[in-house]
Scaffold this motif. Structure first.
Motif, PDB file in Angstrom:
ATOM      1  N   MET A  48     -20.099 167.557 121.851  1.00  0.00           N
ATOM      2  CA  MET A  48     -19.009 167.356 121.036  1.00  0.00           C
ATOM      3  C   MET A  48     -18.798 168.729 120.707  1.00  0.00           C
ATOM      4  SD  MET A  48     -21.030 165.809 117.758  1.00  0.00           S
ATOM      5  CE  MET A  48     -21.821 167.323 117.640  1.00  0.00           C
ATOM      6  N   THR A  49     -17.264 168.498 120.358  1.00  0.00           N
ATOM      7  CA  THR A  49     -15.777 169.750 119.607  1.00  0.00           C
ATOM      8  C   THR A  49     -16.107 169.423 118.836  1.00  0.00           C
ATOM      9  OG1 THR A  49     -15.436 169.194 122.149  1.00  0.00           O
ATOM     10  CG2 THR A  49     -13.801 170.597 120.326  1.00  0.00           C
ATOM     11  N   VAL A  50     -16.940 170.428 118.454  1.00  0.00           N
ATOM     12  CA  VAL A  50     -16.119 171.105 116.997  1.00  0.00           C
ATOM     13  C   VAL A  50     -14.924 171.140 115.566  1.00  0.00           C
ATOM     14  CG1 VAL A  50     -16.562 172.179 114.353  1.00  0.00           C
ATOM     15  CG2 VAL A  50     -18.703 171.991 116.718  1.00  0.00           C
ATOM     16  N   PRO A  51     -14.480 169.684 115.278  1.00  0.00           N
ATOM     17  CA  PRO A  51     -13.267 169.934 114.840  1.00  0.00           C
ATOM     18  C   PRO A  51     -13.109 171.619 113.467  1.00  0.00           C
ATOM     19  CG  PRO A  51     -13.750 168.147 114.527  1.00  0.00           C
ATOM     20  CD  PRO A  51     -15.579 168.765 114.758  1.00  0.00           C
ATOM     21  N   ARG A  52     -11.735 171.588 114.153  1.00  0.00           N
ATOM     22  CA  ARG A  52     -11.488 172.852 114.096  1.00  0.00           C
ATOM     23  C   ARG A  52     -10.217 172.336 111.804  1.00  0.00           C
ATOM     24  NH1 ARG A  52      -6.779 173.838 118.419  1.00  0.00           N
ATOM     25  NH2 ARG A  52      -6.977 171.474 117.667  1.00  0.00           N
ATOM     26  N   ILE A  53     -10.879 172.664 111.048  1.00  0.00           N
ATOM     27  CA  ILE A  53     -10.357 172.709 109.810  1.00  0.00           C
ATOM     28  C   ILE A  53      -9.798 172.770 109.215  1.00  0.00           C
ATOM     29  CG2 ILE A  53     -11.472 172.303 107.116  1.00  0.00           C
ATOM     30  CD1 ILE A  53     -14.102 171.624 108.775  1.00  0.00           C
ATOM     31  N   GLY A  54      -8.444 172.757 108.605  1.00  0.00           N
ATOM     32  CA  GLY A  54      -7.239 172.996 107.752  1.00  0.00           C
ATOM     33  C   GLY A  54      -7.447 172.654 106.367  1.00  0.00           C
ATOM     34  N   VAL A  55      -6.741 173.141 105.555  1.00  0.00           N
ATOM     35  CA  VAL A  55      -7.722 173.315 103.914  1.00  0.00           C
ATOM     36  C   VAL A  55      -5.392 173.384 103.552  1.00  0.00           C
ATOM     37  CG1 VAL A  55      -8.074 174.155 101.380  1.00  0.00           C
ATOM     38  CG2 VAL A  55      -9.931 174.470 103.880  1.00  0.00           C
ATOM     39  N   VAL A  56      -5.831 172.441 102.549  1.00  0.00           N
ATOM     40  CA  VAL A  56      -4.673 171.786 101.944  1.00  0.00           C
ATOM     41  C   VAL A  56      -4.618 172.373  99.799  1.00  0.00           C
ATOM     42  CG1 VAL A  56      -2.579 170.995 101.031  1.00  0.00           C
ATOM     43  CG2 VAL A  56      -3.088 171.226 103.808  1.00  0.00           C
ATOM     44  N   ILE A  57      -4.351 172.876  99.075  1.00  0.00           N
ATOM     45  CA  ILE A  57      -4.436 173.359  98.069  1.00  0.00           C
ATOM     46  C   ILE A  57      -3.060 172.553  97.037  1.00  0.00           C
ATOM     47  CG2 ILE A  57      -5.294 174.014  95.746  1.00  0.00           C
ATOM     48  CD1 ILE A  57      -7.380 175.425  98.453  1.00  0.00           C
ATOM     49  N   VAL A  58      -2.433 171.574  96.302  1.00  0.00           N
ATOM     50  CA  VAL A  58      -1.339 171.884  95.581  1.00  0.00           C
ATOM     51  C   VAL A  58      -1.636 172.363  93.816  1.00  0.00           C
ATOM     52  CG1 VAL A  58       0.298 170.508  94.730  1.00  0.00           C
ATOM     53  CG2 VAL A  58      -0.390 170.129  97.079  1.00  0.00           C
ATOM     54  N   THR A  59      -0.874 173.156  93.786  1.00  0.00           N
ATOM     55  CA  THR A  59      -0.588 173.893  92.373  1.00  0.00           C
ATOM     56  C   THR A  59       0.407 174.830  91.742  1.00  0.00           C
ATOM     57  OG1 THR A  59      -1.445 175.649  90.898  1.00  0.00           O
ATOM     58  CG2 THR A  59      -0.405 176.651  93.000  1.00  0.00           C
ATOM     59  N   MET A  60       0.139 173.827  90.329  1.00  0.00           N
ATOM     60  CA  MET A  60       1.848 173.991  89.487  1.00  0.00           C
ATOM     61  C   MET A  60       1.494 175.543  88.959  1.00  0.00           C
ATOM     62  SD  MET A  60       2.154 169.921  87.597  1.00  0.00           S
ATOM     63  CE  MET A  60       4.048 170.974  86.789  1.00  0.00           C
ATOM     64  N   GLY A  61       0.532 176.172  88.884  1.00  0.00           N
ATOM     65  CA  GLY A  61       0.003 177.561  88.858  1.00  0.00           C
ATOM     66  C   GLY A  61      -0.140 177.727  87.059  1.00  0.00           C
ATOM     67  N   THR A  62      -0.266 176.842  86.988  1.00  0.00           N
ATOM     68  CA  THR A  62      -0.985 177.067  85.187  1.00  0.00           C
ATOM     69  C   THR A  62      -3.157 176.876  84.987  1.00  0.00           C
ATOM     70  OG1 THR A  62      -1.396 174.389  85.522  1.00  0.00           O
ATOM     71  CG2 THR A  62       0.584 175.019  84.859  1.00  0.00           C
ATOM     72  N   ARG A  63      -3.321 176.790  86.254  1.00  0.00           N
ATOM     73  CA  ARG A  63      -5.139 176.918  86.292  1.00  0.00           C
ATOM     74  C   ARG A  63      -5.076 178.569  86.655  1.00  0.00           C
ATOM     75  NH1 ARG A  63      -5.570 171.034  87.603  1.00  0.00           N
ATOM     76  NH2 ARG A  63      -5.299 169.937  85.835  1.00  0.00           N
ATOM     77  N   PRO A  64      -4.473 179.686  86.183  1.00  0.00           N
ATOM     78  CA  PRO A  64      -5.227 180.196  87.872  1.00  0.00           C
ATOM     79  C   PRO A  64      -6.633 180.526  87.884  1.00  0.00           C
ATOM     80  CG  PRO A  64      -4.401 181.324  85.665  1.00  0.00           C
ATOM     81  CD  PRO A  64      -4.029 180.497  85.711  1.00  0.00           C
ATOM     82  N   GLN A  65      -7.171 180.747  86.728  1.00  0.00           N
ATOM     83  CA  GLN A  65      -9.247 181.022  87.453  1.00  0.00           C
ATOM     84  C   GLN A  65      -9.708 180.302  87.605  1.00  0.00           C
ATOM     85  OE1 GLN A  65     -10.152 181.672  82.862  1.00  0.00           O
ATOM     86  NE2 GLN A  65      -9.941 184.102  82.728  1.00  0.00           N
ATOM     87  N   GLU A  66      -8.826 178.898  87.740  1.00  0.00           N
ATOM     88  CA  GLU A  66      -9.521 177.839  88.169  1.00  0.00           C
ATOM     89  C   GLU A  66      -9.639 178.104  89.391  1.00  0.00           C
ATOM     90  OE1 GLU A  66      -8.482 177.521  85.307  1.00  0.00           O
ATOM     91  OE2 GLU A  66      -9.322 176.122  84.683  1.00  0.00           O
ATOM     92  N   LEU A  67      -7.813 178.107  90.167  1.00  0.00           N
ATOM     93  CA  LEU A  67      -7.063 178.325  91.740  1.00  0.00           C
ATOM     94  C   LEU A  67      -8.499 179.625  92.324  1.00  0.00           C
ATOM     95  CD1 LEU A  67      -5.825 177.983  93.813  1.00  0.00           C
ATOM     96  CD2 LEU A  67      -3.684 179.197  92.562  1.00  0.00           C
ATOM     97  N   GLU A  68      -8.116 180.968  91.237  1.00  0.00           N
ATOM     98  CA  GLU A  68      -9.488 181.609  92.458  1.00  0.00           C
ATOM     99  C   GLU A  68     -10.493 181.229  92.476  1.00  0.00           C
ATOM    100  OE1 GLU A  68     -10.434 186.713  91.307  1.00  0.00           O
ATOM    101  OE2 GLU A  68      -7.972 185.545  90.687  1.00  0.00           O
ATOM    102  N   ALA A  69     -10.868 181.238  91.717  1.00  0.00           N
ATOM    103  CA  ALA A  69     -13.064 180.319  91.654  1.00  0.00           C
ATOM    104  C   ALA A  69     -12.777 179.433  93.118  1.00  0.00           C
ATOM    105  CB  ALA A  69     -13.267 179.705  90.864  1.00  0.00           C
ATOM    106  N   LEU A  70     -11.951 178.643  92.984  1.00  0.00           N
ATOM    107  CA  LEU A  70     -11.884 177.556  94.224  1.00  0.00           C
ATOM    108  C   LEU A  70     -11.672 178.325  95.131  1.00  0.00           C
ATOM    109  CD1 LEU A  70     -11.869 175.027  95.470  1.00  0.00           C
ATOM    110  CD2 LEU A  70      -9.180 174.632  95.704  1.00  0.00           C
ATOM    111  N   LEU A  71     -10.678 179.087  95.688  1.00  0.00           N
ATOM    112  CA  LEU A  71     -10.547 180.314  97.154  1.00  0.00           C
ATOM    113  C   LEU A  71     -11.276 180.399  97.505  1.00  0.00           C
ATOM    114  CD1 LEU A  71      -6.744 181.396  96.128  1.00  0.00           C
ATOM    115  CD2 LEU A  71      -7.303 179.507  97.538  1.00  0.00           C
ATOM    116  N   VAL A  72     -12.004 181.108  96.229  1.00  0.00           N
ATOM    117  CA  VAL A  72     -13.746 181.296  97.001  1.00  0.00           C
ATOM    118  C   VAL A  72     -14.058 180.821  97.478  1.00  0.00           C
ATOM    119  CG1 VAL A  72     -15.394 183.676  96.011  1.00  0.00           C
ATOM    120  CG2 VAL A  72     -12.595 183.410  94.827  1.00  0.00           C
TER     121      VAL A  72
END
Length: 303
Positions: free
Chosen positions: A1-25
């Protein structure tokens, strides 16, 4: 069973910098690292976002973030499509996880579980996360089924939430990407209906949690207009002709019962009229077999 490779897409308007950084963490701390992470800036330069998740998380071996600043706001589905094309056109990702920029992955094994589920079921097209606030509470409107009393009841469904989900790349190559012209509202329904009509399964997995602040979609100034317009477009694009007036009649009644704002009422009817007089894009109605499948799953495509 091959484990799928995962990509991530996040869209932002730059209005939530603290929340975005926490998400990236939280993305960087997953015990199975993403193969690629794409951050799309809707009408924002992304200059203040760390170039590498490692900078934000301090996690050795973290995946670098590819930043894609856009000169204009393409809306949520249009922005996501930019990231999806980058990942689907390559050969290093099998599953794409899309996350709201104010969301948070509270567990570190989310990607591991997503990979396991997709590897075990080749017909699995979409996994919907359970969305919960900072206290662990899941609102009824966040549960993708009509009988929403128990948010911990998972299984096959006909819909998913846009805030946190995983999409099969083979499915996207078959059915296409998000309807960018919707800009905001009901794009998830359009993609879900196409997925089901293409023979794919949508599964709600409540153990996969995206923490998200409790907000109202009506906070967006264009909510009422786009909600009404896009419902009309959705019906005209995806429903058999006989179901279009039924679907629209049901939602007119529900919208009028729920409406509490005269300004919202005007905007809603303006959007409804716009949906009738403007082109919804290419019409590709679902098969009656898909209508029956959705009915058996508990949500016929009139609700």
């Amino acid at each position: 069973m091959t484990v799928p490779r995962i990509g991530v897409v996040i869209v932002t308007m730059g209005t939530r910098p603290q929340e975005l950084e926490a998400l990236l963490v939280s993305v960087a701390k997953q015990d199975v690292p993403a193969a690629r992470v794409v951050l799309v800036g809707n009408a924002t330069s992304l200059d203040d976002v760390p170039t590498d998740v490692l900078d934000a998380a301090g996690v050795p071996g973290a995946t670098a973030v590819t930043k894609v600043p856009l000169a204009e706001n393409l809306g949520c589905p249009g922005g996501r499509n930019v990231g999806l094309r980058m990942l689907c056109d390559g050969d290093d990702v099998d599953v794409v996880v899309e996350l709201d920029d104010d969301g948070l992955l509270v567990a570190t094994d989310v990607f591991r579980e997503i990979g396991r589920l997709f590897a075990a079921d080749q017909a699995l097209g979409v996994i919907g996360f359970r969305v919960a606030d900072e206290h662990g509470h899941t609102e009824r409107r966040w549960v993708p089924r009509l009988r929403a009393g128990d948010p911990m009841r998972g299984g096959p469904v006909t819909a998913f939430l846009g805030g946190g989900h995983a999409l099969s790349v083979p499915m996207l190559r078959q059915i296409g990407l998000w309807p960018a012209e919707f800009f905001f509202g009901h794009e998830e329904s359009d993609l879900a209906w196409r997925a089901l009509d293409g023979g794919w399964e949508i599964r709600y997995v409540p153990t996969l949690v995206l923490q998200h602040p409790r907000t109202s979609p009506a906070r967006h100034a264009v909510y009422y207009r786009f909600t009404a317009r896009n419902r009309v477009w959705l019906a005209r694009r995806r429903l058999p002709a006989a179901l279009i007036p039924v679907y629209l009649g049901v939602w007119i009644a529900l919208a009028m019962l729920r409406m509490r704002s005269l300004t919202g009422l005007r905007a809603w009817w303006g959007g409804f009229a716009e949906g009738l007089r403007t082109s919804p894009g290419r019409r590709a109605p679902m098969r009656w077999g898909t209508v029956w499948r959705m009915t058996r799953l508990g949500r016929p495509p009139i609700l």
